[in-house]
Design a protein around this motif. Structure first.
Motif, mmCIF file in Angstrom:
data_model
loop_
_atom_site.group_PDB
_atom_site.id
_atom_site.type_symbol
_atom_site.label_atom_id
_atom_site.label_comp_id
_atom_site.label_asym_id
_atom_site.label_seq_id
_atom_site.Cartn_x
_atom_site.Cartn_y
_atom_site.Cartn_z
ATOM 1 N N ALA A 107 21.749 10.089 -6.429
ATOM 2 C CA ALA A 107 20.995 10.222 -5.185
ATOM 3 C C ALA A 107 19.568 10.679 -5.481
ATOM 4 N N ILE A 108 19.424 11.604 -6.429
ATOM 5 C CA ILE A 108 18.089 12.051 -6.848
ATOM 6 C C ILE A 108 17.322 10.888 -7.463
ATOM 7 N N ALA A 109 17.983 10.121 -8.324
ATOM 8 C CA ALA A 109 17.330 8.989 -8.979
ATOM 9 C C ALA A 109 16.809 7.996 -7.942
ATOM 10 N N ILE A 110 17.613 7.685 -6.934
ATOM 11 C CA ILE A 110 17.196 6.736 -5.896
ATOM 12 C C ILE A 110 16.054 7.313 -5.073
ATOM 13 N N GLY A 111 16.124 8.607 -4.769
ATOM 14 C CA GLY A 111 15.036 9.241 -4.041
ATOM 15 C C GLY A 111 13.723 9.203 -4.805
ATOM 16 N N LEU A 112 13.776 9.453 -6.100
ATOM 17 C CA LEU A 112 12.564 9.404 -6.923
ATOM 18 C C LEU A 112 12.006 7.989 -6.989
ATOM 19 N N CYS A 113 12.889 7.004 -7.102
ATOM 20 C CA CYS A 113 12.426 5.607 -7.128
ATOM 21 C C CYS A 113 11.786 5.221 -5.802
ATOM 22 N N TYR A 114 12.383 5.665 -4.695
ATOM 23 C CA TYR A 114 11.810 5.377 -3.379
ATOM 24 C C TYR A 114 10.435 6.038 -3.243
ATOM 25 N N ALA A 115 10.326 7.273 -3.703
ATOM 26 C CA ALA A 115 9.037 7.970 -3.652
ATOM 27 C C ALA A 115 7.993 7.242 -4.497
ATOM 28 N N TYR A 116 8.406 6.744 -5.649
ATOM 29 C CA TYR A 116 7.488 6.018 -6.533
ATOM 30 C C TYR A 116 6.973 4.748 -5.861
ATOM 31 N N ASP A 117 7.839 4.060 -5.143
ATOM 32 C CA ASP A 117 7.462 2.786 -4.522
ATOM 33 C C ASP A 117 6.704 2.943 -3.208
ATOM 34 N N HIS A 118 6.845 4.097 -2.541
ATOM 35 C CA HIS A 118 6.286 4.222 -1.190
ATOM 36 C C HIS A 118 5.247 5.324 -1.021
ATOM 37 N N TYR A 119 5.117 6.215 -1.991
ATOM 38 C CA TYR A 119 4.164 7.311 -1.845
ATOM 39 C C TYR A 119 3.308 7.447 -3.094
ATOM 40 N N ASP A 120 2.071 7.796 -2.883
ATOM 41 C CA ASP A 120 1.149 8.048 -3.995
ATOM 42 C C ASP A 120 0.921 9.555 -4.062
ATOM 43 N N GLY A 121 1.960 10.268 -4.436
ATOM 44 C CA GLY A 121 1.888 11.722 -4.432
ATOM 45 C C GLY A 121 1.280 12.293 -5.699
ATOM 46 N N SER A 155 0.839 -1.191 0.000
ATOM 47 C CA SER A 155 0.000 0.000 0.000
ATOM 48 C C SER A 155 0.875 1.241 0.000
ATOM 49 N N LEU A 156 0.451 2.243 -0.755
ATOM 50 C CA LEU A 156 1.205 3.476 -0.872
ATOM 51 C C LEU A 156 0.614 4.544 0.035
ATOM 52 N N GLU A 157 1.483 5.344 0.632
ATOM 53 C CA GLU A 157 1.027 6.429 1.484
ATOM 54 C C GLU A 157 0.621 7.614 0.627
ATOM 55 N N LYS A 158 -0.597 8.111 0.858
ATOM 56 C CA LYS A 158 -1.121 9.222 0.074
ATOM 57 C C LYS A 158 -0.511 10.533 0.533
ATOM 58 N N SER A 159 -0.080 11.340 -0.418
ATOM 59 C CA SER A 159 0.529 12.624 -0.095
ATOM 60 C C SER A 159 0.258 13.605 -1.219
ATOM 61 N N ARG A 160 -0.039 14.857 -0.875
ATOM 62 C CA ARG A 160 -0.273 15.869 -1.905
ATOM 63 C C ARG A 160 1.035 16.218 -2.601
#
Length: 312
Positions: free
Chosen positions: A79-93, A2-7
């Protein structure tokens, strides 16, 4: 999962800049409260700093902080690439922001980018209308943009500071070019965007890590994203030289055979010069073609499938 919802999900890379990150997050939290933003999710990517966690506090009422530490220093862009991938996998922004932690990307401009993005329903990148570096740095930065345009046929007028649509993140994290250069990868993706004029902020602490060497590496990594275009242009350029050399040899031989105006010895030296040019162009064309075909035959690694290997 499940992804965490975020604006808004914000990716902030940093290396040994914990003090700056503290100030940045304090200011973002204050502005979020002022603009009545309920919650901003922040993925703080620690690019293998000397201290594991140098933040004094992690308690902000408007921010949800997640710190991920990399197993080695990979550099700003990865580092940006990894951060974006982490955001994609864990947040539904709905929106994904990228900014540096040092204060040169101003927090107030983040909200301006976000507001314009929401109004236009499109990704927005910050365009610097004023830079504070020295003249030599500005010259090389202009040269980088000029070389980028010559090699790729694209004009790039923005850096990492941006707010992009969340539904466009999937395309980016599956693009191997994201490893090299985030803005260039976005530009190549052909995703729609606009720019917003901003001023460069002042570092909160310390000094900028961007120098001429870093700028050259950054420029080359951006051009590398368009390697197929660069190789194709090099092949065409080499073919043009080859045709010009053949034409020059033909003209020299024709003058030598068909007219009496030739100066003794000039034809031999002229043909030799054109032959050397022809040989060099053939070598360049051959190796460029070899590199182009080799790259096309290799399946590059998608960041979203490999990024977890670099998180401690």
């Amino acid at each position: 999962m499940s992804l965490e919802k975020s604006r808004l999900t914000l990716v902030v890379p940093q290396h040994n800049d914990w003090e700056c990150a503290q100030v940045l997050l304090d200011q973002i939290n204050e502005l979020a409260d002022r603009f009545s933003v309920d919650k901003i999710s922040v993925v703080l990517v620690d690019d293998f700093s000397d201290q594991i966690n140098g933040l004094i506090e992690l308690d902000w009422d408007r921010l949800d902080i997640k710190i991920i530490r990399l197993v080695q220093n990979l550099g700003h862009q990865r580092a940006i690439a990894i951060g974006l991938c982490y955001a994609y996998d864990h947040y539904d922004g709905d929106w994904i922001g990228v900014m540096d932690a040092d204060g040169e990307d101003r927090p107030e401009d983040l909200f301006k980018l976000w507001n314009q993005a929401k109004k236009q329903s499109a990704s927005v990148f910050a365009h610097r209308n004023k830079r504070s570096e020295g003249m030599l740095f500005k010259l090389f930065y202009w040269l980088y943009k000029f070389v980028f345009w010559i090699c790729s046929g694209k004009r790039i007028s923005f850096g990492n500071f941006s707010v992009i649509r969340g539904d466009r993140l999937k395309a980016l994290v599956h693009d191997p070019n994201l490893w090299n250069n985030y803005p260039a990868a976005f530009l190549k993706s052909k995703i729609g965007y606009s720019t917003l004029s901003t001023s460069r902020g002042v570092r909160y602490h310390g000094y900028s890590k961007m120098n001429l060497t870093s700028l050259v590496i950054h420029g080359l990594s951006g051009v590398a994203v368009f390697a197929d275009v660069v190789n194709t242009r090099m092949i065409i350029f080499s073919l043009a030289i080859i045709l010009s050399a053949l034409l020059g040899i033909s003209i020299v031989v024709s003058i030598k055979i068909l007219t009496d105006s030739a100066i003794p010895g000039w034809a031999t030296y002229s043909v030799l010069a054109f032959a050397i040019l022809l040989f060099q162009a053939l070598i360049i064309a051959f190796f460029t073609l070899f590199i182009f075909l080799s790259n096309r035959s290799v399946m590059a690694v998608q960041p979203v499938k490999a990024y977890v290997n670099y998180i401690d």
